[in-house]
Every structure is written in structure tokens, then in C-alpha cells.
Design a protein around this motif. Structure first.
Motif, mmCIF file in Angstrom:
data_model
loop_
_atom_site.group_PDB
_atom_site.id
_atom_site.type_symbol
_atom_site.label_atom_id
_atom_site.label_comp_id
_atom_site.label_asym_id
_atom_site.label_seq_id
_atom_site.Cartn_x
_atom_site.Cartn_y
_atom_site.Cartn_z
ATOM 1 N N TYR A 31 0.839 -1.191 0.055
ATOM 2 C CA TYR A 31 -0.043 -0.134 -0.056
ATOM 3 C C TYR A 31 0.968 1.146 0.228
ATOM 4 O O TYR A 31 1.779 1.376 0.853
ATOM 5 C CB TYR A 31 -0.812 -0.217 1.202
ATOM 6 N N ARG A 33 0.689 4.350 0.746
ATOM 7 C CA ARG A 33 0.919 5.413 1.754
ATOM 8 C C ARG A 33 1.491 4.757 3.006
ATOM 9 O O ARG A 33 2.068 5.780 3.817
ATOM 10 C CB ARG A 33 -0.854 5.515 1.902
ATOM 11 N N VAL A 35 0.958 2.465 6.710
ATOM 12 C CA VAL A 35 -0.227 2.548 7.620
ATOM 13 C C VAL A 35 0.535 2.798 9.205
ATOM 14 O O VAL A 35 1.578 2.421 9.146
ATOM 15 C CB VAL A 35 -1.133 1.317 7.646
ATOM 16 N N GLN A 39 -3.753 0.536 12.585
ATOM 17 C CA GLN A 39 -4.656 0.067 11.191
ATOM 18 C C GLN A 39 -4.457 -1.316 10.853
ATOM 19 O O GLN A 39 -5.497 -1.640 10.077
ATOM 20 C CB GLN A 39 -4.214 1.073 10.160
ATOM 21 N N THR A 109 -7.136 -1.016 7.998
ATOM 22 C CA THR A 109 -8.197 -0.008 7.651
ATOM 23 C C THR A 109 -7.437 1.306 7.339
ATOM 24 O O THR A 109 -6.323 1.531 7.340
ATOM 25 C CB THR A 109 -8.978 0.349 8.931
ATOM 26 N N SER A 110 -8.332 2.101 6.494
ATOM 27 C CA SER A 110 -8.029 3.510 6.033
ATOM 28 C C SER A 110 -9.070 4.340 6.182
ATOM 29 O O SER A 110 -10.247 4.171 6.268
ATOM 30 C CB SER A 110 -7.593 3.360 4.570
ATOM 31 N N SER A 111 -8.693 5.501 6.405
ATOM 32 C CA SER A 111 -9.796 6.770 6.685
ATOM 33 C C SER A 111 -10.681 6.892 5.747
ATOM 34 O O SER A 111 -12.049 7.294 6.024
ATOM 35 C CB SER A 111 -9.116 8.290 7.071
ATOM 36 N N GLY A 135 -7.746 -3.434 1.136
ATOM 37 C CA GLY A 135 -6.620 -3.915 1.959
ATOM 38 C C GLY A 135 -6.451 -5.288 2.259
ATOM 39 O O GLY A 135 -5.492 -5.387 3.220
#
Length: 146
Positions: A31, A33, A35, A39, A109-111, A135
Motif C-alpha cells: 500500500y 501510503r 499505515v 490500522q 483500515t484506512s480513513s 486492503g
């Protein structure tokens, strides 16, 4: 780092005070970005058919060890896409030399994504439906310990 989530480099037995106390493997985060540890939703590790639950696995991020319980409330430690995580499992005598079948899955998880989770790889066990775009990553490798 290799393209696969489960890395071939870093798969080895762990020695402490001259005794083999377990084994470890490296995984990468697919991913872009990164985490925070809170998350992550670690899954079950299966090695040669033997299951190791998320509570049995120590995650090492940037040289620091974390249990599943510690990760759940860790909002400060960030796992970047460019840094592999080392997963450690206590197993007296470690794994035998030779090839091993490894399956591992995790999600996060992601916002901006609904917080869906699947904590198991067992299809017979009840769990929420999980879509790969949120994800969830299940990976399989056949790796060698020498």
C-alpha cells in the motif's frame, strides 16, 4: 525488496543463546501510503499446514517488537511501504532445513475505506466478506530455510 508480499530474504530460524527458539519471515506492505500499526489487522500464518494465530506472532517494525495487543493501540508507529516488517514466531527448534509452504494474510483500515476485517484464512469459520480493494492481502510462497 521483492514484488511479492512475503519476501524470500529474511526467512530463517531465530537463535537465542545458541538455541533455535523460533523462525522469522519478512513481508512488505503493498500500500503506497503506509499505515500506522493501529490500522493493521494481522491474520493467521500457516506454515506447512500448522497454524500460528495473530496472538502468536511478534511484528518487528524498524527494529522494535510489537505484539498484536500492542499494535491495536499504537497510533504513533508508521509502517512505510519501503520498509519490510519482520514477523517472528516462537517455535522450539524452529523449522527444519528445506522448503516450506507459507500462507499469510493481513488487512488494514484506512480513513477513506470502510473498516471491514477478516482475521482468519479459514473459509469455514464465520467472518465478514472482505473485498481485495479494501486492503486484504493473502499470500502464498514456497521458501527455503538452509
Amino acid at each position: 525488496m521483492e514484488r511479492e508480499v512475503i519476501q524470500s530474504v529474511g526467512f530463517r530460524n531465530i537463535k537465542k543463546d545458541g538455541k533455535i527458539t523460533g523462525f522469522q519471515m519478512k513481508i512488505r506492505l503493498p500500500y503506497y501510503r503506509g499505515v500506522f500499526l493501529s490500522q493493521l489487522r494481522p491474520g493467521t500464518l500457516i506454515v506447512d499446514g500448522q497454524r500460528y494465530e495473530k496472538e502468536d506472532i511478534i511484528w518487528n517494525i524498524k527494529g522494535e517488537d510489537y505484539t498484536y495487543e500492542e499494535m491495536k493501540t499504537n497510533y504513533d508507529t508508521h509502517w512505510a511501504v519501503t520498509t519490510p516488517a519482520v514477523l517472528k514466531v516462537q517455535k522450539e527448534g524452529g523449522l527444519a532445513q528445506g522448503f516450506h509452504d507459507i500462507t499469510y494474510g493481513f488487512c488494514f483500515t484506512s480513513s477513506y475505506m470502510p473498516p471491514m476485517m477478516q482475521d482468519t484464512l479459514d473459509p469455514d469459520e464465520e467472518s465478514e466478506i472482505f473485498m481485495p480493494e479494501f486492503g486484504h492481502h493473502v499470500n502464498h510462497r514456497h521458501l527455503l530455510i538452509v
